[in-house]
Design an enzyme around this catalytic site. Structure first.
Site, short mmCIF file in Angstrom:
data_model
loop_
_atom_site.label_atom_id
_atom_site.label_comp_id
_atom_site.label_asym_id
_atom_site.label_seq_id
_atom_site.Cartn_x
_atom_site.Cartn_y
_atom_site.Cartn_z
NE ARG A 59 -7.46 -8.84 8.34
CZ ARG A 59 -7.55 -8.46 7.07
NH1 ARG A 59 -8.17 -9.22 6.21
NH2 ARG A 59 -7.01 -7.33 6.67
NE ARG A 74 -11.98 -8.31 8.06
CZ ARG A 74 -11.25 -7.81 7.07
NH1 ARG A 74 -11.38 -8.27 5.85
NH2 ARG A 74 -10.42 -6.83 7.30
NE ARG A 118 -6.41 -2.80 7.05
CZ ARG A 118 -7.52 -3.52 7.32
NH1 ARG A 118 -8.03 -3.54 8.54
NH2 ARG A 118 -8.08 -4.22 6.37
CE LYS A 140 -9.08 -5.10 -1.20
NZ LYS A 140 -9.61 -4.35 -0.05
NE ARG A 179 -3.06 -3.02 -0.05
CZ ARG A 179 -3.75 -4.02 0.45
NH1 ARG A 179 -4.10 -5.03 -0.31
NH2 ARG A 179 -4.13 -4.00 1.69
P1 AP5 Z 1 -13.95 -8.39 3.05
O1 AP5 Z 1 -14.55 -9.05 1.85
O2 AP5 Z 1 -13.10 -9.20 3.95
O3 AP5 Z 1 -13.22 -7.03 2.59
P2 AP5 Z 1 -11.82 -6.79 1.91
O4 AP5 Z 1 -11.99 -5.65 0.96
O5 AP5 Z 1 -11.25 -8.07 1.38
O6 AP5 Z 1 -11.04 -6.29 3.18
P3 AP5 Z 1 -9.55 -6.51 3.66
O7 AP5 Z 1 -9.49 -5.81 5.00
O8 AP5 Z 1 -9.14 -7.95 3.65
O9 AP5 Z 1 -8.75 -5.70 2.64
P4 AP5 Z 1 -7.41 -5.05 2.83
O10 AP5 Z 1 -7.10 -4.63 1.46
O11 AP5 Z 1 -7.30 -3.99 3.85
O12 AP5 Z 1 -6.55 -6.22 3.49
P5 AP5 Z 1 -5.56 -7.28 2.90
O13 AP5 Z 1 -5.88 -8.57 3.53
O14 AP5 Z 1 -5.43 -7.19 1.42
O15 AP5 Z 1 -15.17 -7.76 3.88
C1 AP5 Z 1 -14.95 -7.07 5.08
C2 AP5 Z 1 -16.12 -7.34 6.03
O16 AP5 Z 1 -17.33 -6.81 5.47
C3 AP5 Z 1 -16.40 -8.85 6.25
O17 AP5 Z 1 -16.85 -9.04 7.57
C4 AP5 Z 1 -17.54 -9.17 5.25
O18 AP5 Z 1 -18.35 -10.23 5.70
C5 AP5 Z 1 -18.29 -7.84 5.21
N1 AP5 Z 1 -18.85 -7.56 3.89
C6 AP5 Z 1 -18.20 -7.68 2.69
N2 AP5 Z 1 -19.01 -7.29 1.68
C7 AP5 Z 1 -20.19 -6.91 2.26
C8 AP5 Z 1 -21.42 -6.39 1.74
N3 AP5 Z 1 -21.59 -6.23 0.43
N4 AP5 Z 1 -22.41 -6.09 2.62
C9 AP5 Z 1 -22.23 -6.25 3.95
N5 AP5 Z 1 -21.10 -6.75 4.51
C10 AP5 Z 1 -20.09 -7.06 3.66
O19 AP5 Z 1 -4.16 -6.73 3.47
C11 AP5 Z 1 -3.86 -6.76 4.86
C12 AP5 Z 1 -2.46 -6.14 5.06
O20 AP5 Z 1 -1.48 -6.93 4.36
C13 AP5 Z 1 -2.28 -4.72 4.52
O21 AP5 Z 1 -2.70 -3.74 5.44
C14 AP5 Z 1 -0.76 -4.68 4.28
O22 AP5 Z 1 -0.06 -4.50 5.48
C15 AP5 Z 1 -0.48 -6.08 3.75
N6 AP5 Z 1 -0.58 -6.20 2.29
C16 AP5 Z 1 -1.48 -6.94 1.58
N7 AP5 Z 1 -1.25 -6.82 0.27
C17 AP5 Z 1 -0.19 -5.99 0.14
C18 AP5 Z 1 0.49 -5.47 -1.00
N8 AP5 Z 1 0.12 -5.78 -2.25
N9 AP5 Z 1 1.53 -4.62 -0.78
C19 AP5 Z 1 1.92 -4.29 0.49
N10 AP5 Z 1 1.30 -4.75 1.59
C20 AP5 Z 1 0.25 -5.59 1.42
#
Ligand code: AP5
Length: 214
Positions: A160, A127, A171, A13, A88
């Site tokens: 992370r 990552r 997760r 994402k 979410r």
């Molecule tokens: P990346 O692009 O970083 O993936 P992502 O989908 O953004 O992953 P996240 O882990 O950030 O998502 P998440 O939803 O779990 O975490 P968030 O930060 O929102 O890519 C991942 C890796 O793969 C990278 O190394 C990248 O280089 C690689 N990659 C990407 N695309 C690729 C491809 N096409 N091919 C090869 N490699 C690729 O949330 C974190 C925490 O915050 C949650 O667990 C929760 O506790 C809290 N939180 C956040 N939002 C909320 C909410 N709305 N409500 C409640 N709690 C929340």
């Protein structure tokens, strides 16, 4: 363009969000990034959120909704926006609908990125993030030129805390239980685009642009 990016942890994402906001020149609102900033700055919200994040659980809705509303009050959403990682769960989706309705706005599309679970775990384990400029690398698919060092500013890359395999599995479980119902919610609303996120970042971006009619 008013967009939501939905998908399990590590679906890509954040990677796609960077490309989309450049293409459409719209603000990127990532609740994960906002929360990590609060944690890094040691704010009260950051202190309250950290335990949930470290376990891979969702941060309580009241904290998230207040944080998002504060953010939206302070940015220009005239041209649109991209939400990444928000909403979410159905409660957050209703809150977003209410916020938009009050302003006579609606979402244009919800982009649902999906890939298989083993790939999600591999991406998480690989990552690495720059703590200074936030550039995201992957030791398997997008390594920095020098191991462990950011290409842009020379900072030491970090992993992370919630990317440990056990936490990633939680997760994923939380996604299935609490976030996956939004897929049907937005499908029924006629907004959902299902996108295969397993290709390279550029391949996935091409699919997104095509689906958005660009
Ligand atoms: P990346 O692009 O970083 O993936 P992502 O989908 O953004 O992953 P996240 O882990 O950030 O998502 P998440 O939803 O779990 O975490 P968030 O930060 O929102 O890519 C991942 C890796 O793969 C990278 O190394 C990248 O280089 C690689 N990659 C990407 N695309 C690729 C491809 N096409 N091919 C090869 N490699 C690729 O949330 C974190 C925490 O915050 C949650 O667990 C929760 O506790 C809290 N939180 C956040 N939002 C909320 C909410 N709305 N409500 C409640 N709690 C929340």
């Amino acid at each position: 363009m008013r967009l939501v990016l939905l998908g399990p942890p590590n679906a890509g994402k954040g990677t796609q969000a960077d490309k989309i906001v450049k293409q459409f020149d719209i603000p990127h609102i990532s609740t994960g990034d906002l929360l990590r900033k609060h944690v890094a700055e040691g704010t009260l919200l950051g202190q309250r959120a950290q335990g949930y994040m470290d376990r891979g659980d969702l941060v309580p809705d009241d904290l998230i909704i207040d944080m998002v509303q504060d953010t939206l009050e302070n940015i220009d959403i005239e041209k649109g926006f991209l939400f990444d990682g928000y909403p979410r769960n159905p409660f957050q989706a209703e809150a977003l609908d209410d916020f938009l309705l009050e302003r006579d706005l609606g979402l244009d599309r919800v982009l649902y990125l999906h890939t298989d679970q083993e790939l999600l775990i591999r991406r998480a384990v690989g990552r690495r993030t720059c703590p200074v400029c936030r550039t995201v690398y992957n030791i398997f698919s997008f390594p920095p030129k020098e191991e462990g060092i950011c290409d842009k500013d020379g900072a030491v890359l970090i992993q992370r805390p919630d990317d440990r395999e056990e936490t990633v599995r939680n997760r994923l479980k939380v996604f299935e239980e609490q976030t996956a119902p939004l897929v049907e919610f937005y499908e029924v609303a006629g907004l959902l685009l299902r996108l295969d996120g397993s290709g390279s970042p550029d391949e996935v971006f091409d699919i997104i642009l095509k689906e958005l009619g660009e």
